[in-house]
Write a protein that holds these residues in place. Sequence first.
Motif, PDB file in Angstrom:
ATOM      1  N   GLY A   1       9.752 -30.174 -19.986  1.00  0.00           N
ATOM      2  CA  GLY A   1       8.938 -31.350 -20.238  1.00  0.00           C
ATOM      3  C   GLY A   1       9.257 -32.446 -19.248  1.00  0.00           C
ATOM      4  N   ARG A   2       8.957 -33.661 -19.616  1.00  0.00           N
ATOM      5  CA  ARG A   2       9.164 -34.813 -18.746  1.00  0.00           C
ATOM      6  C   ARG A   2      10.653 -35.066 -18.521  1.00  0.00           C
ATOM      7  N   ASP A   3      10.957 -35.791 -17.450  1.00  0.00           N
ATOM      8  CA  ASP A   3      12.330 -36.104 -17.087  1.00  0.00           C
ATOM      9  C   ASP A   3      12.935 -37.029 -18.145  1.00  0.00           C
ATOM     10  N   LEU A   4      13.949 -36.535 -18.852  1.00  0.00           N
ATOM     11  CA  LEU A   4      14.545 -37.305 -19.940  1.00  0.00           C
ATOM     12  C   LEU A   4      15.362 -38.487 -19.447  1.00  0.00           C
ATOM     13  N   ARG A   5      15.755 -38.480 -18.207  1.00  0.00           N
ATOM     14  CA  ARG A   5      16.470 -39.637 -17.662  1.00  0.00           C
ATOM     15  C   ARG A   5      15.539 -40.823 -17.483  1.00  0.00           C
ATOM     16  N   ARG A   6      14.257 -40.577 -17.455  1.00  0.00           N
ATOM     17  CA  ARG A   6      13.277 -41.651 -17.280  1.00  0.00           C
ATOM     18  C   ARG A   6      12.692 -42.136 -18.604  1.00  0.00           C
ATOM     19  N   LEU A   7      13.144 -41.535 -19.691  1.00  0.00           N
ATOM     20  CA  LEU A   7      12.706 -41.955 -21.022  1.00  0.00           C
ATOM     21  C   LEU A   7      13.547 -43.150 -21.472  1.00  0.00           C
ATOM     22  N   PRO A   8      12.958 -44.338 -21.637  1.00  0.00           N
ATOM     23  CA  PRO A   8      13.735 -45.492 -22.107  1.00  0.00           C
ATOM     24  C   PRO A   8      14.289 -45.233 -23.508  1.00  0.00           C
ATOM     25  N   LYS A   9      15.503 -45.658 -23.725  1.00  0.00           N
ATOM     26  CA  LYS A   9      16.184 -45.368 -24.990  1.00  0.00           C
ATOM     27  C   LYS A   9      17.365 -46.312 -25.159  1.00  0.00           C
ATOM     28  N   ALA A  10      18.019 -46.264 -26.309  1.00  0.00           N
ATOM     29  CA  ALA A  10      19.233 -47.044 -26.553  1.00  0.00           C
ATOM     30  C   ALA A  10      20.346 -46.103 -26.988  1.00  0.00           C
ATOM     31  N   ASN A  11      21.561 -46.405 -26.555  1.00  0.00           N
ATOM     32  CA  ASN A  11      22.739 -45.659 -27.011  1.00  0.00           C
ATOM     33  C   ASN A  11      23.502 -46.567 -27.957  1.00  0.00           C
ATOM     34  N   LEU A  12      23.500 -46.223 -29.241  1.00  0.00           N
ATOM     35  CA  LEU A  12      24.049 -47.105 -30.267  1.00  0.00           C
ATOM     36  C   LEU A  12      25.367 -46.614 -30.842  1.00  0.00           C
ATOM     37  N   HIS A  13      25.895 -45.511 -30.332  1.00  0.00           N
ATOM     38  CA  HIS A  13      27.153 -44.978 -30.878  1.00  0.00           C
ATOM     39  C   HIS A  13      27.992 -44.458 -29.716  1.00  0.00           C
ATOM     40  N   LEU A  14      28.854 -45.328 -29.204  1.00  0.00           N
ATOM     41  CA  LEU A  14      29.663 -45.018 -28.023  1.00  0.00           C
ATOM     42  C   LEU A  14      30.995 -45.740 -28.156  1.00  0.00           C
ATOM     43  N   HIS A  15      32.081 -44.981 -28.155  1.00  0.00           N
ATOM     44  CA  HIS A  15      33.418 -45.556 -28.305  1.00  0.00           C
ATOM     45  C   HIS A  15      34.054 -45.840 -26.943  1.00  0.00           C
ATOM     46  N   LEU A  16      34.851 -46.896 -26.893  1.00  0.00           N
ATOM     47  CA  LEU A  16      35.404 -47.366 -25.629  1.00  0.00           C
ATOM     48  C   LEU A  16      36.155 -46.276 -24.873  1.00  0.00           C
ATOM     49  N   THR A  17      37.217 -45.735 -25.434  1.00  0.00           N
ATOM     50  CA  THR A  17      37.983 -44.715 -24.724  1.00  0.00           C
ATOM     51  C   THR A  17      37.128 -43.488 -24.449  1.00  0.00           C
TER      52      THR A  17
END
Length: 331
Positions: A3-19
Amino acid sequence: MTGRDLRRLPKANLHLHLTGSMRPATADELAARHGLPPLPPVDPAGPVPHGWEVFQDRYDAARGAVRTAADIHRIVTEAIDDDLADGAGWVELQVDPTSYAAHLGSLEAVIEAVLSATRDRPAGVIVAASWGAAPDHAERLAELAVRYRTHGVVGFGLSNDERRGRTQDFVPAFRVITEAGLIAVPHAGFYHGAWHVREAIELLGAGRVGHGLTSVDDPEVLELLAAGGIALEVCPTSYPPFGVVADLASIPLDQLAAAGVPVALATDDPLIFGVGLAGQYALVREHLDHADAALAALAEQSVAASAAPAGLKEELRAGIRNWLDSAPGSR
């Protein structure tokens, strides 16, 4: 499925830990600088050891290499850059400052180091306590989250192994958060059943829930999530290694969608699990047969559930519509 390039799909990352957001090369470089052994490499296609203890040992080893404000600034900057390259228009980075404070001098110094790196970037910070923390320490962290809310802190969470604490013990900390208008984002329903998700909502006022897959076992909890528009932060690569699901194809996204529960796909700890944000969407496409329209819907849900400014949300939604309107294979 293509399908379409997923890197070009705007999105949000809401679960990401510092380390867990560190690039492997950065983790190795910081470890070498501080005289620590490098982490074993991660092969996303290979077997990952099961069990929380194995994960925690690896995470603690990586965290031990984070010693200075400059280390934190680099990690956060690189993590945001990596997510932006994967199509994120907004990133929420979660940090429990407790274990870093010994090197940086105070809890405040850790939070300020993270905020310094997110300033003028499309990102917010989630201050988190551990499910294993003393309730009074969690309340102190909640008060710090409120103190820094005008500097980029957008919420407060509970991370780590949920079996280590009782939900009711953290009610005072989350009361501080909700009264200040910050979003409550506890982890729940990872090992514990759907009752734990219910407690996160009813006792802690959760506006989003980290993981929460066991909610599919109780129709009433699904209805509670759907009625409140409470999104689950689903991180596909985090579940098979712990036996939460048998394999990626068993992640119950279709059940959640059928129940009207919003889902925000996220990365959790790409340092440990080896997959970035666009890669999580690719795994859903491959293993759960989600077509581009379904992936675009997930991206829109991640934006809607975020603490991004309203204007940015509208910009990202327009980008999602444009992505879906574009021809497959276009760049």
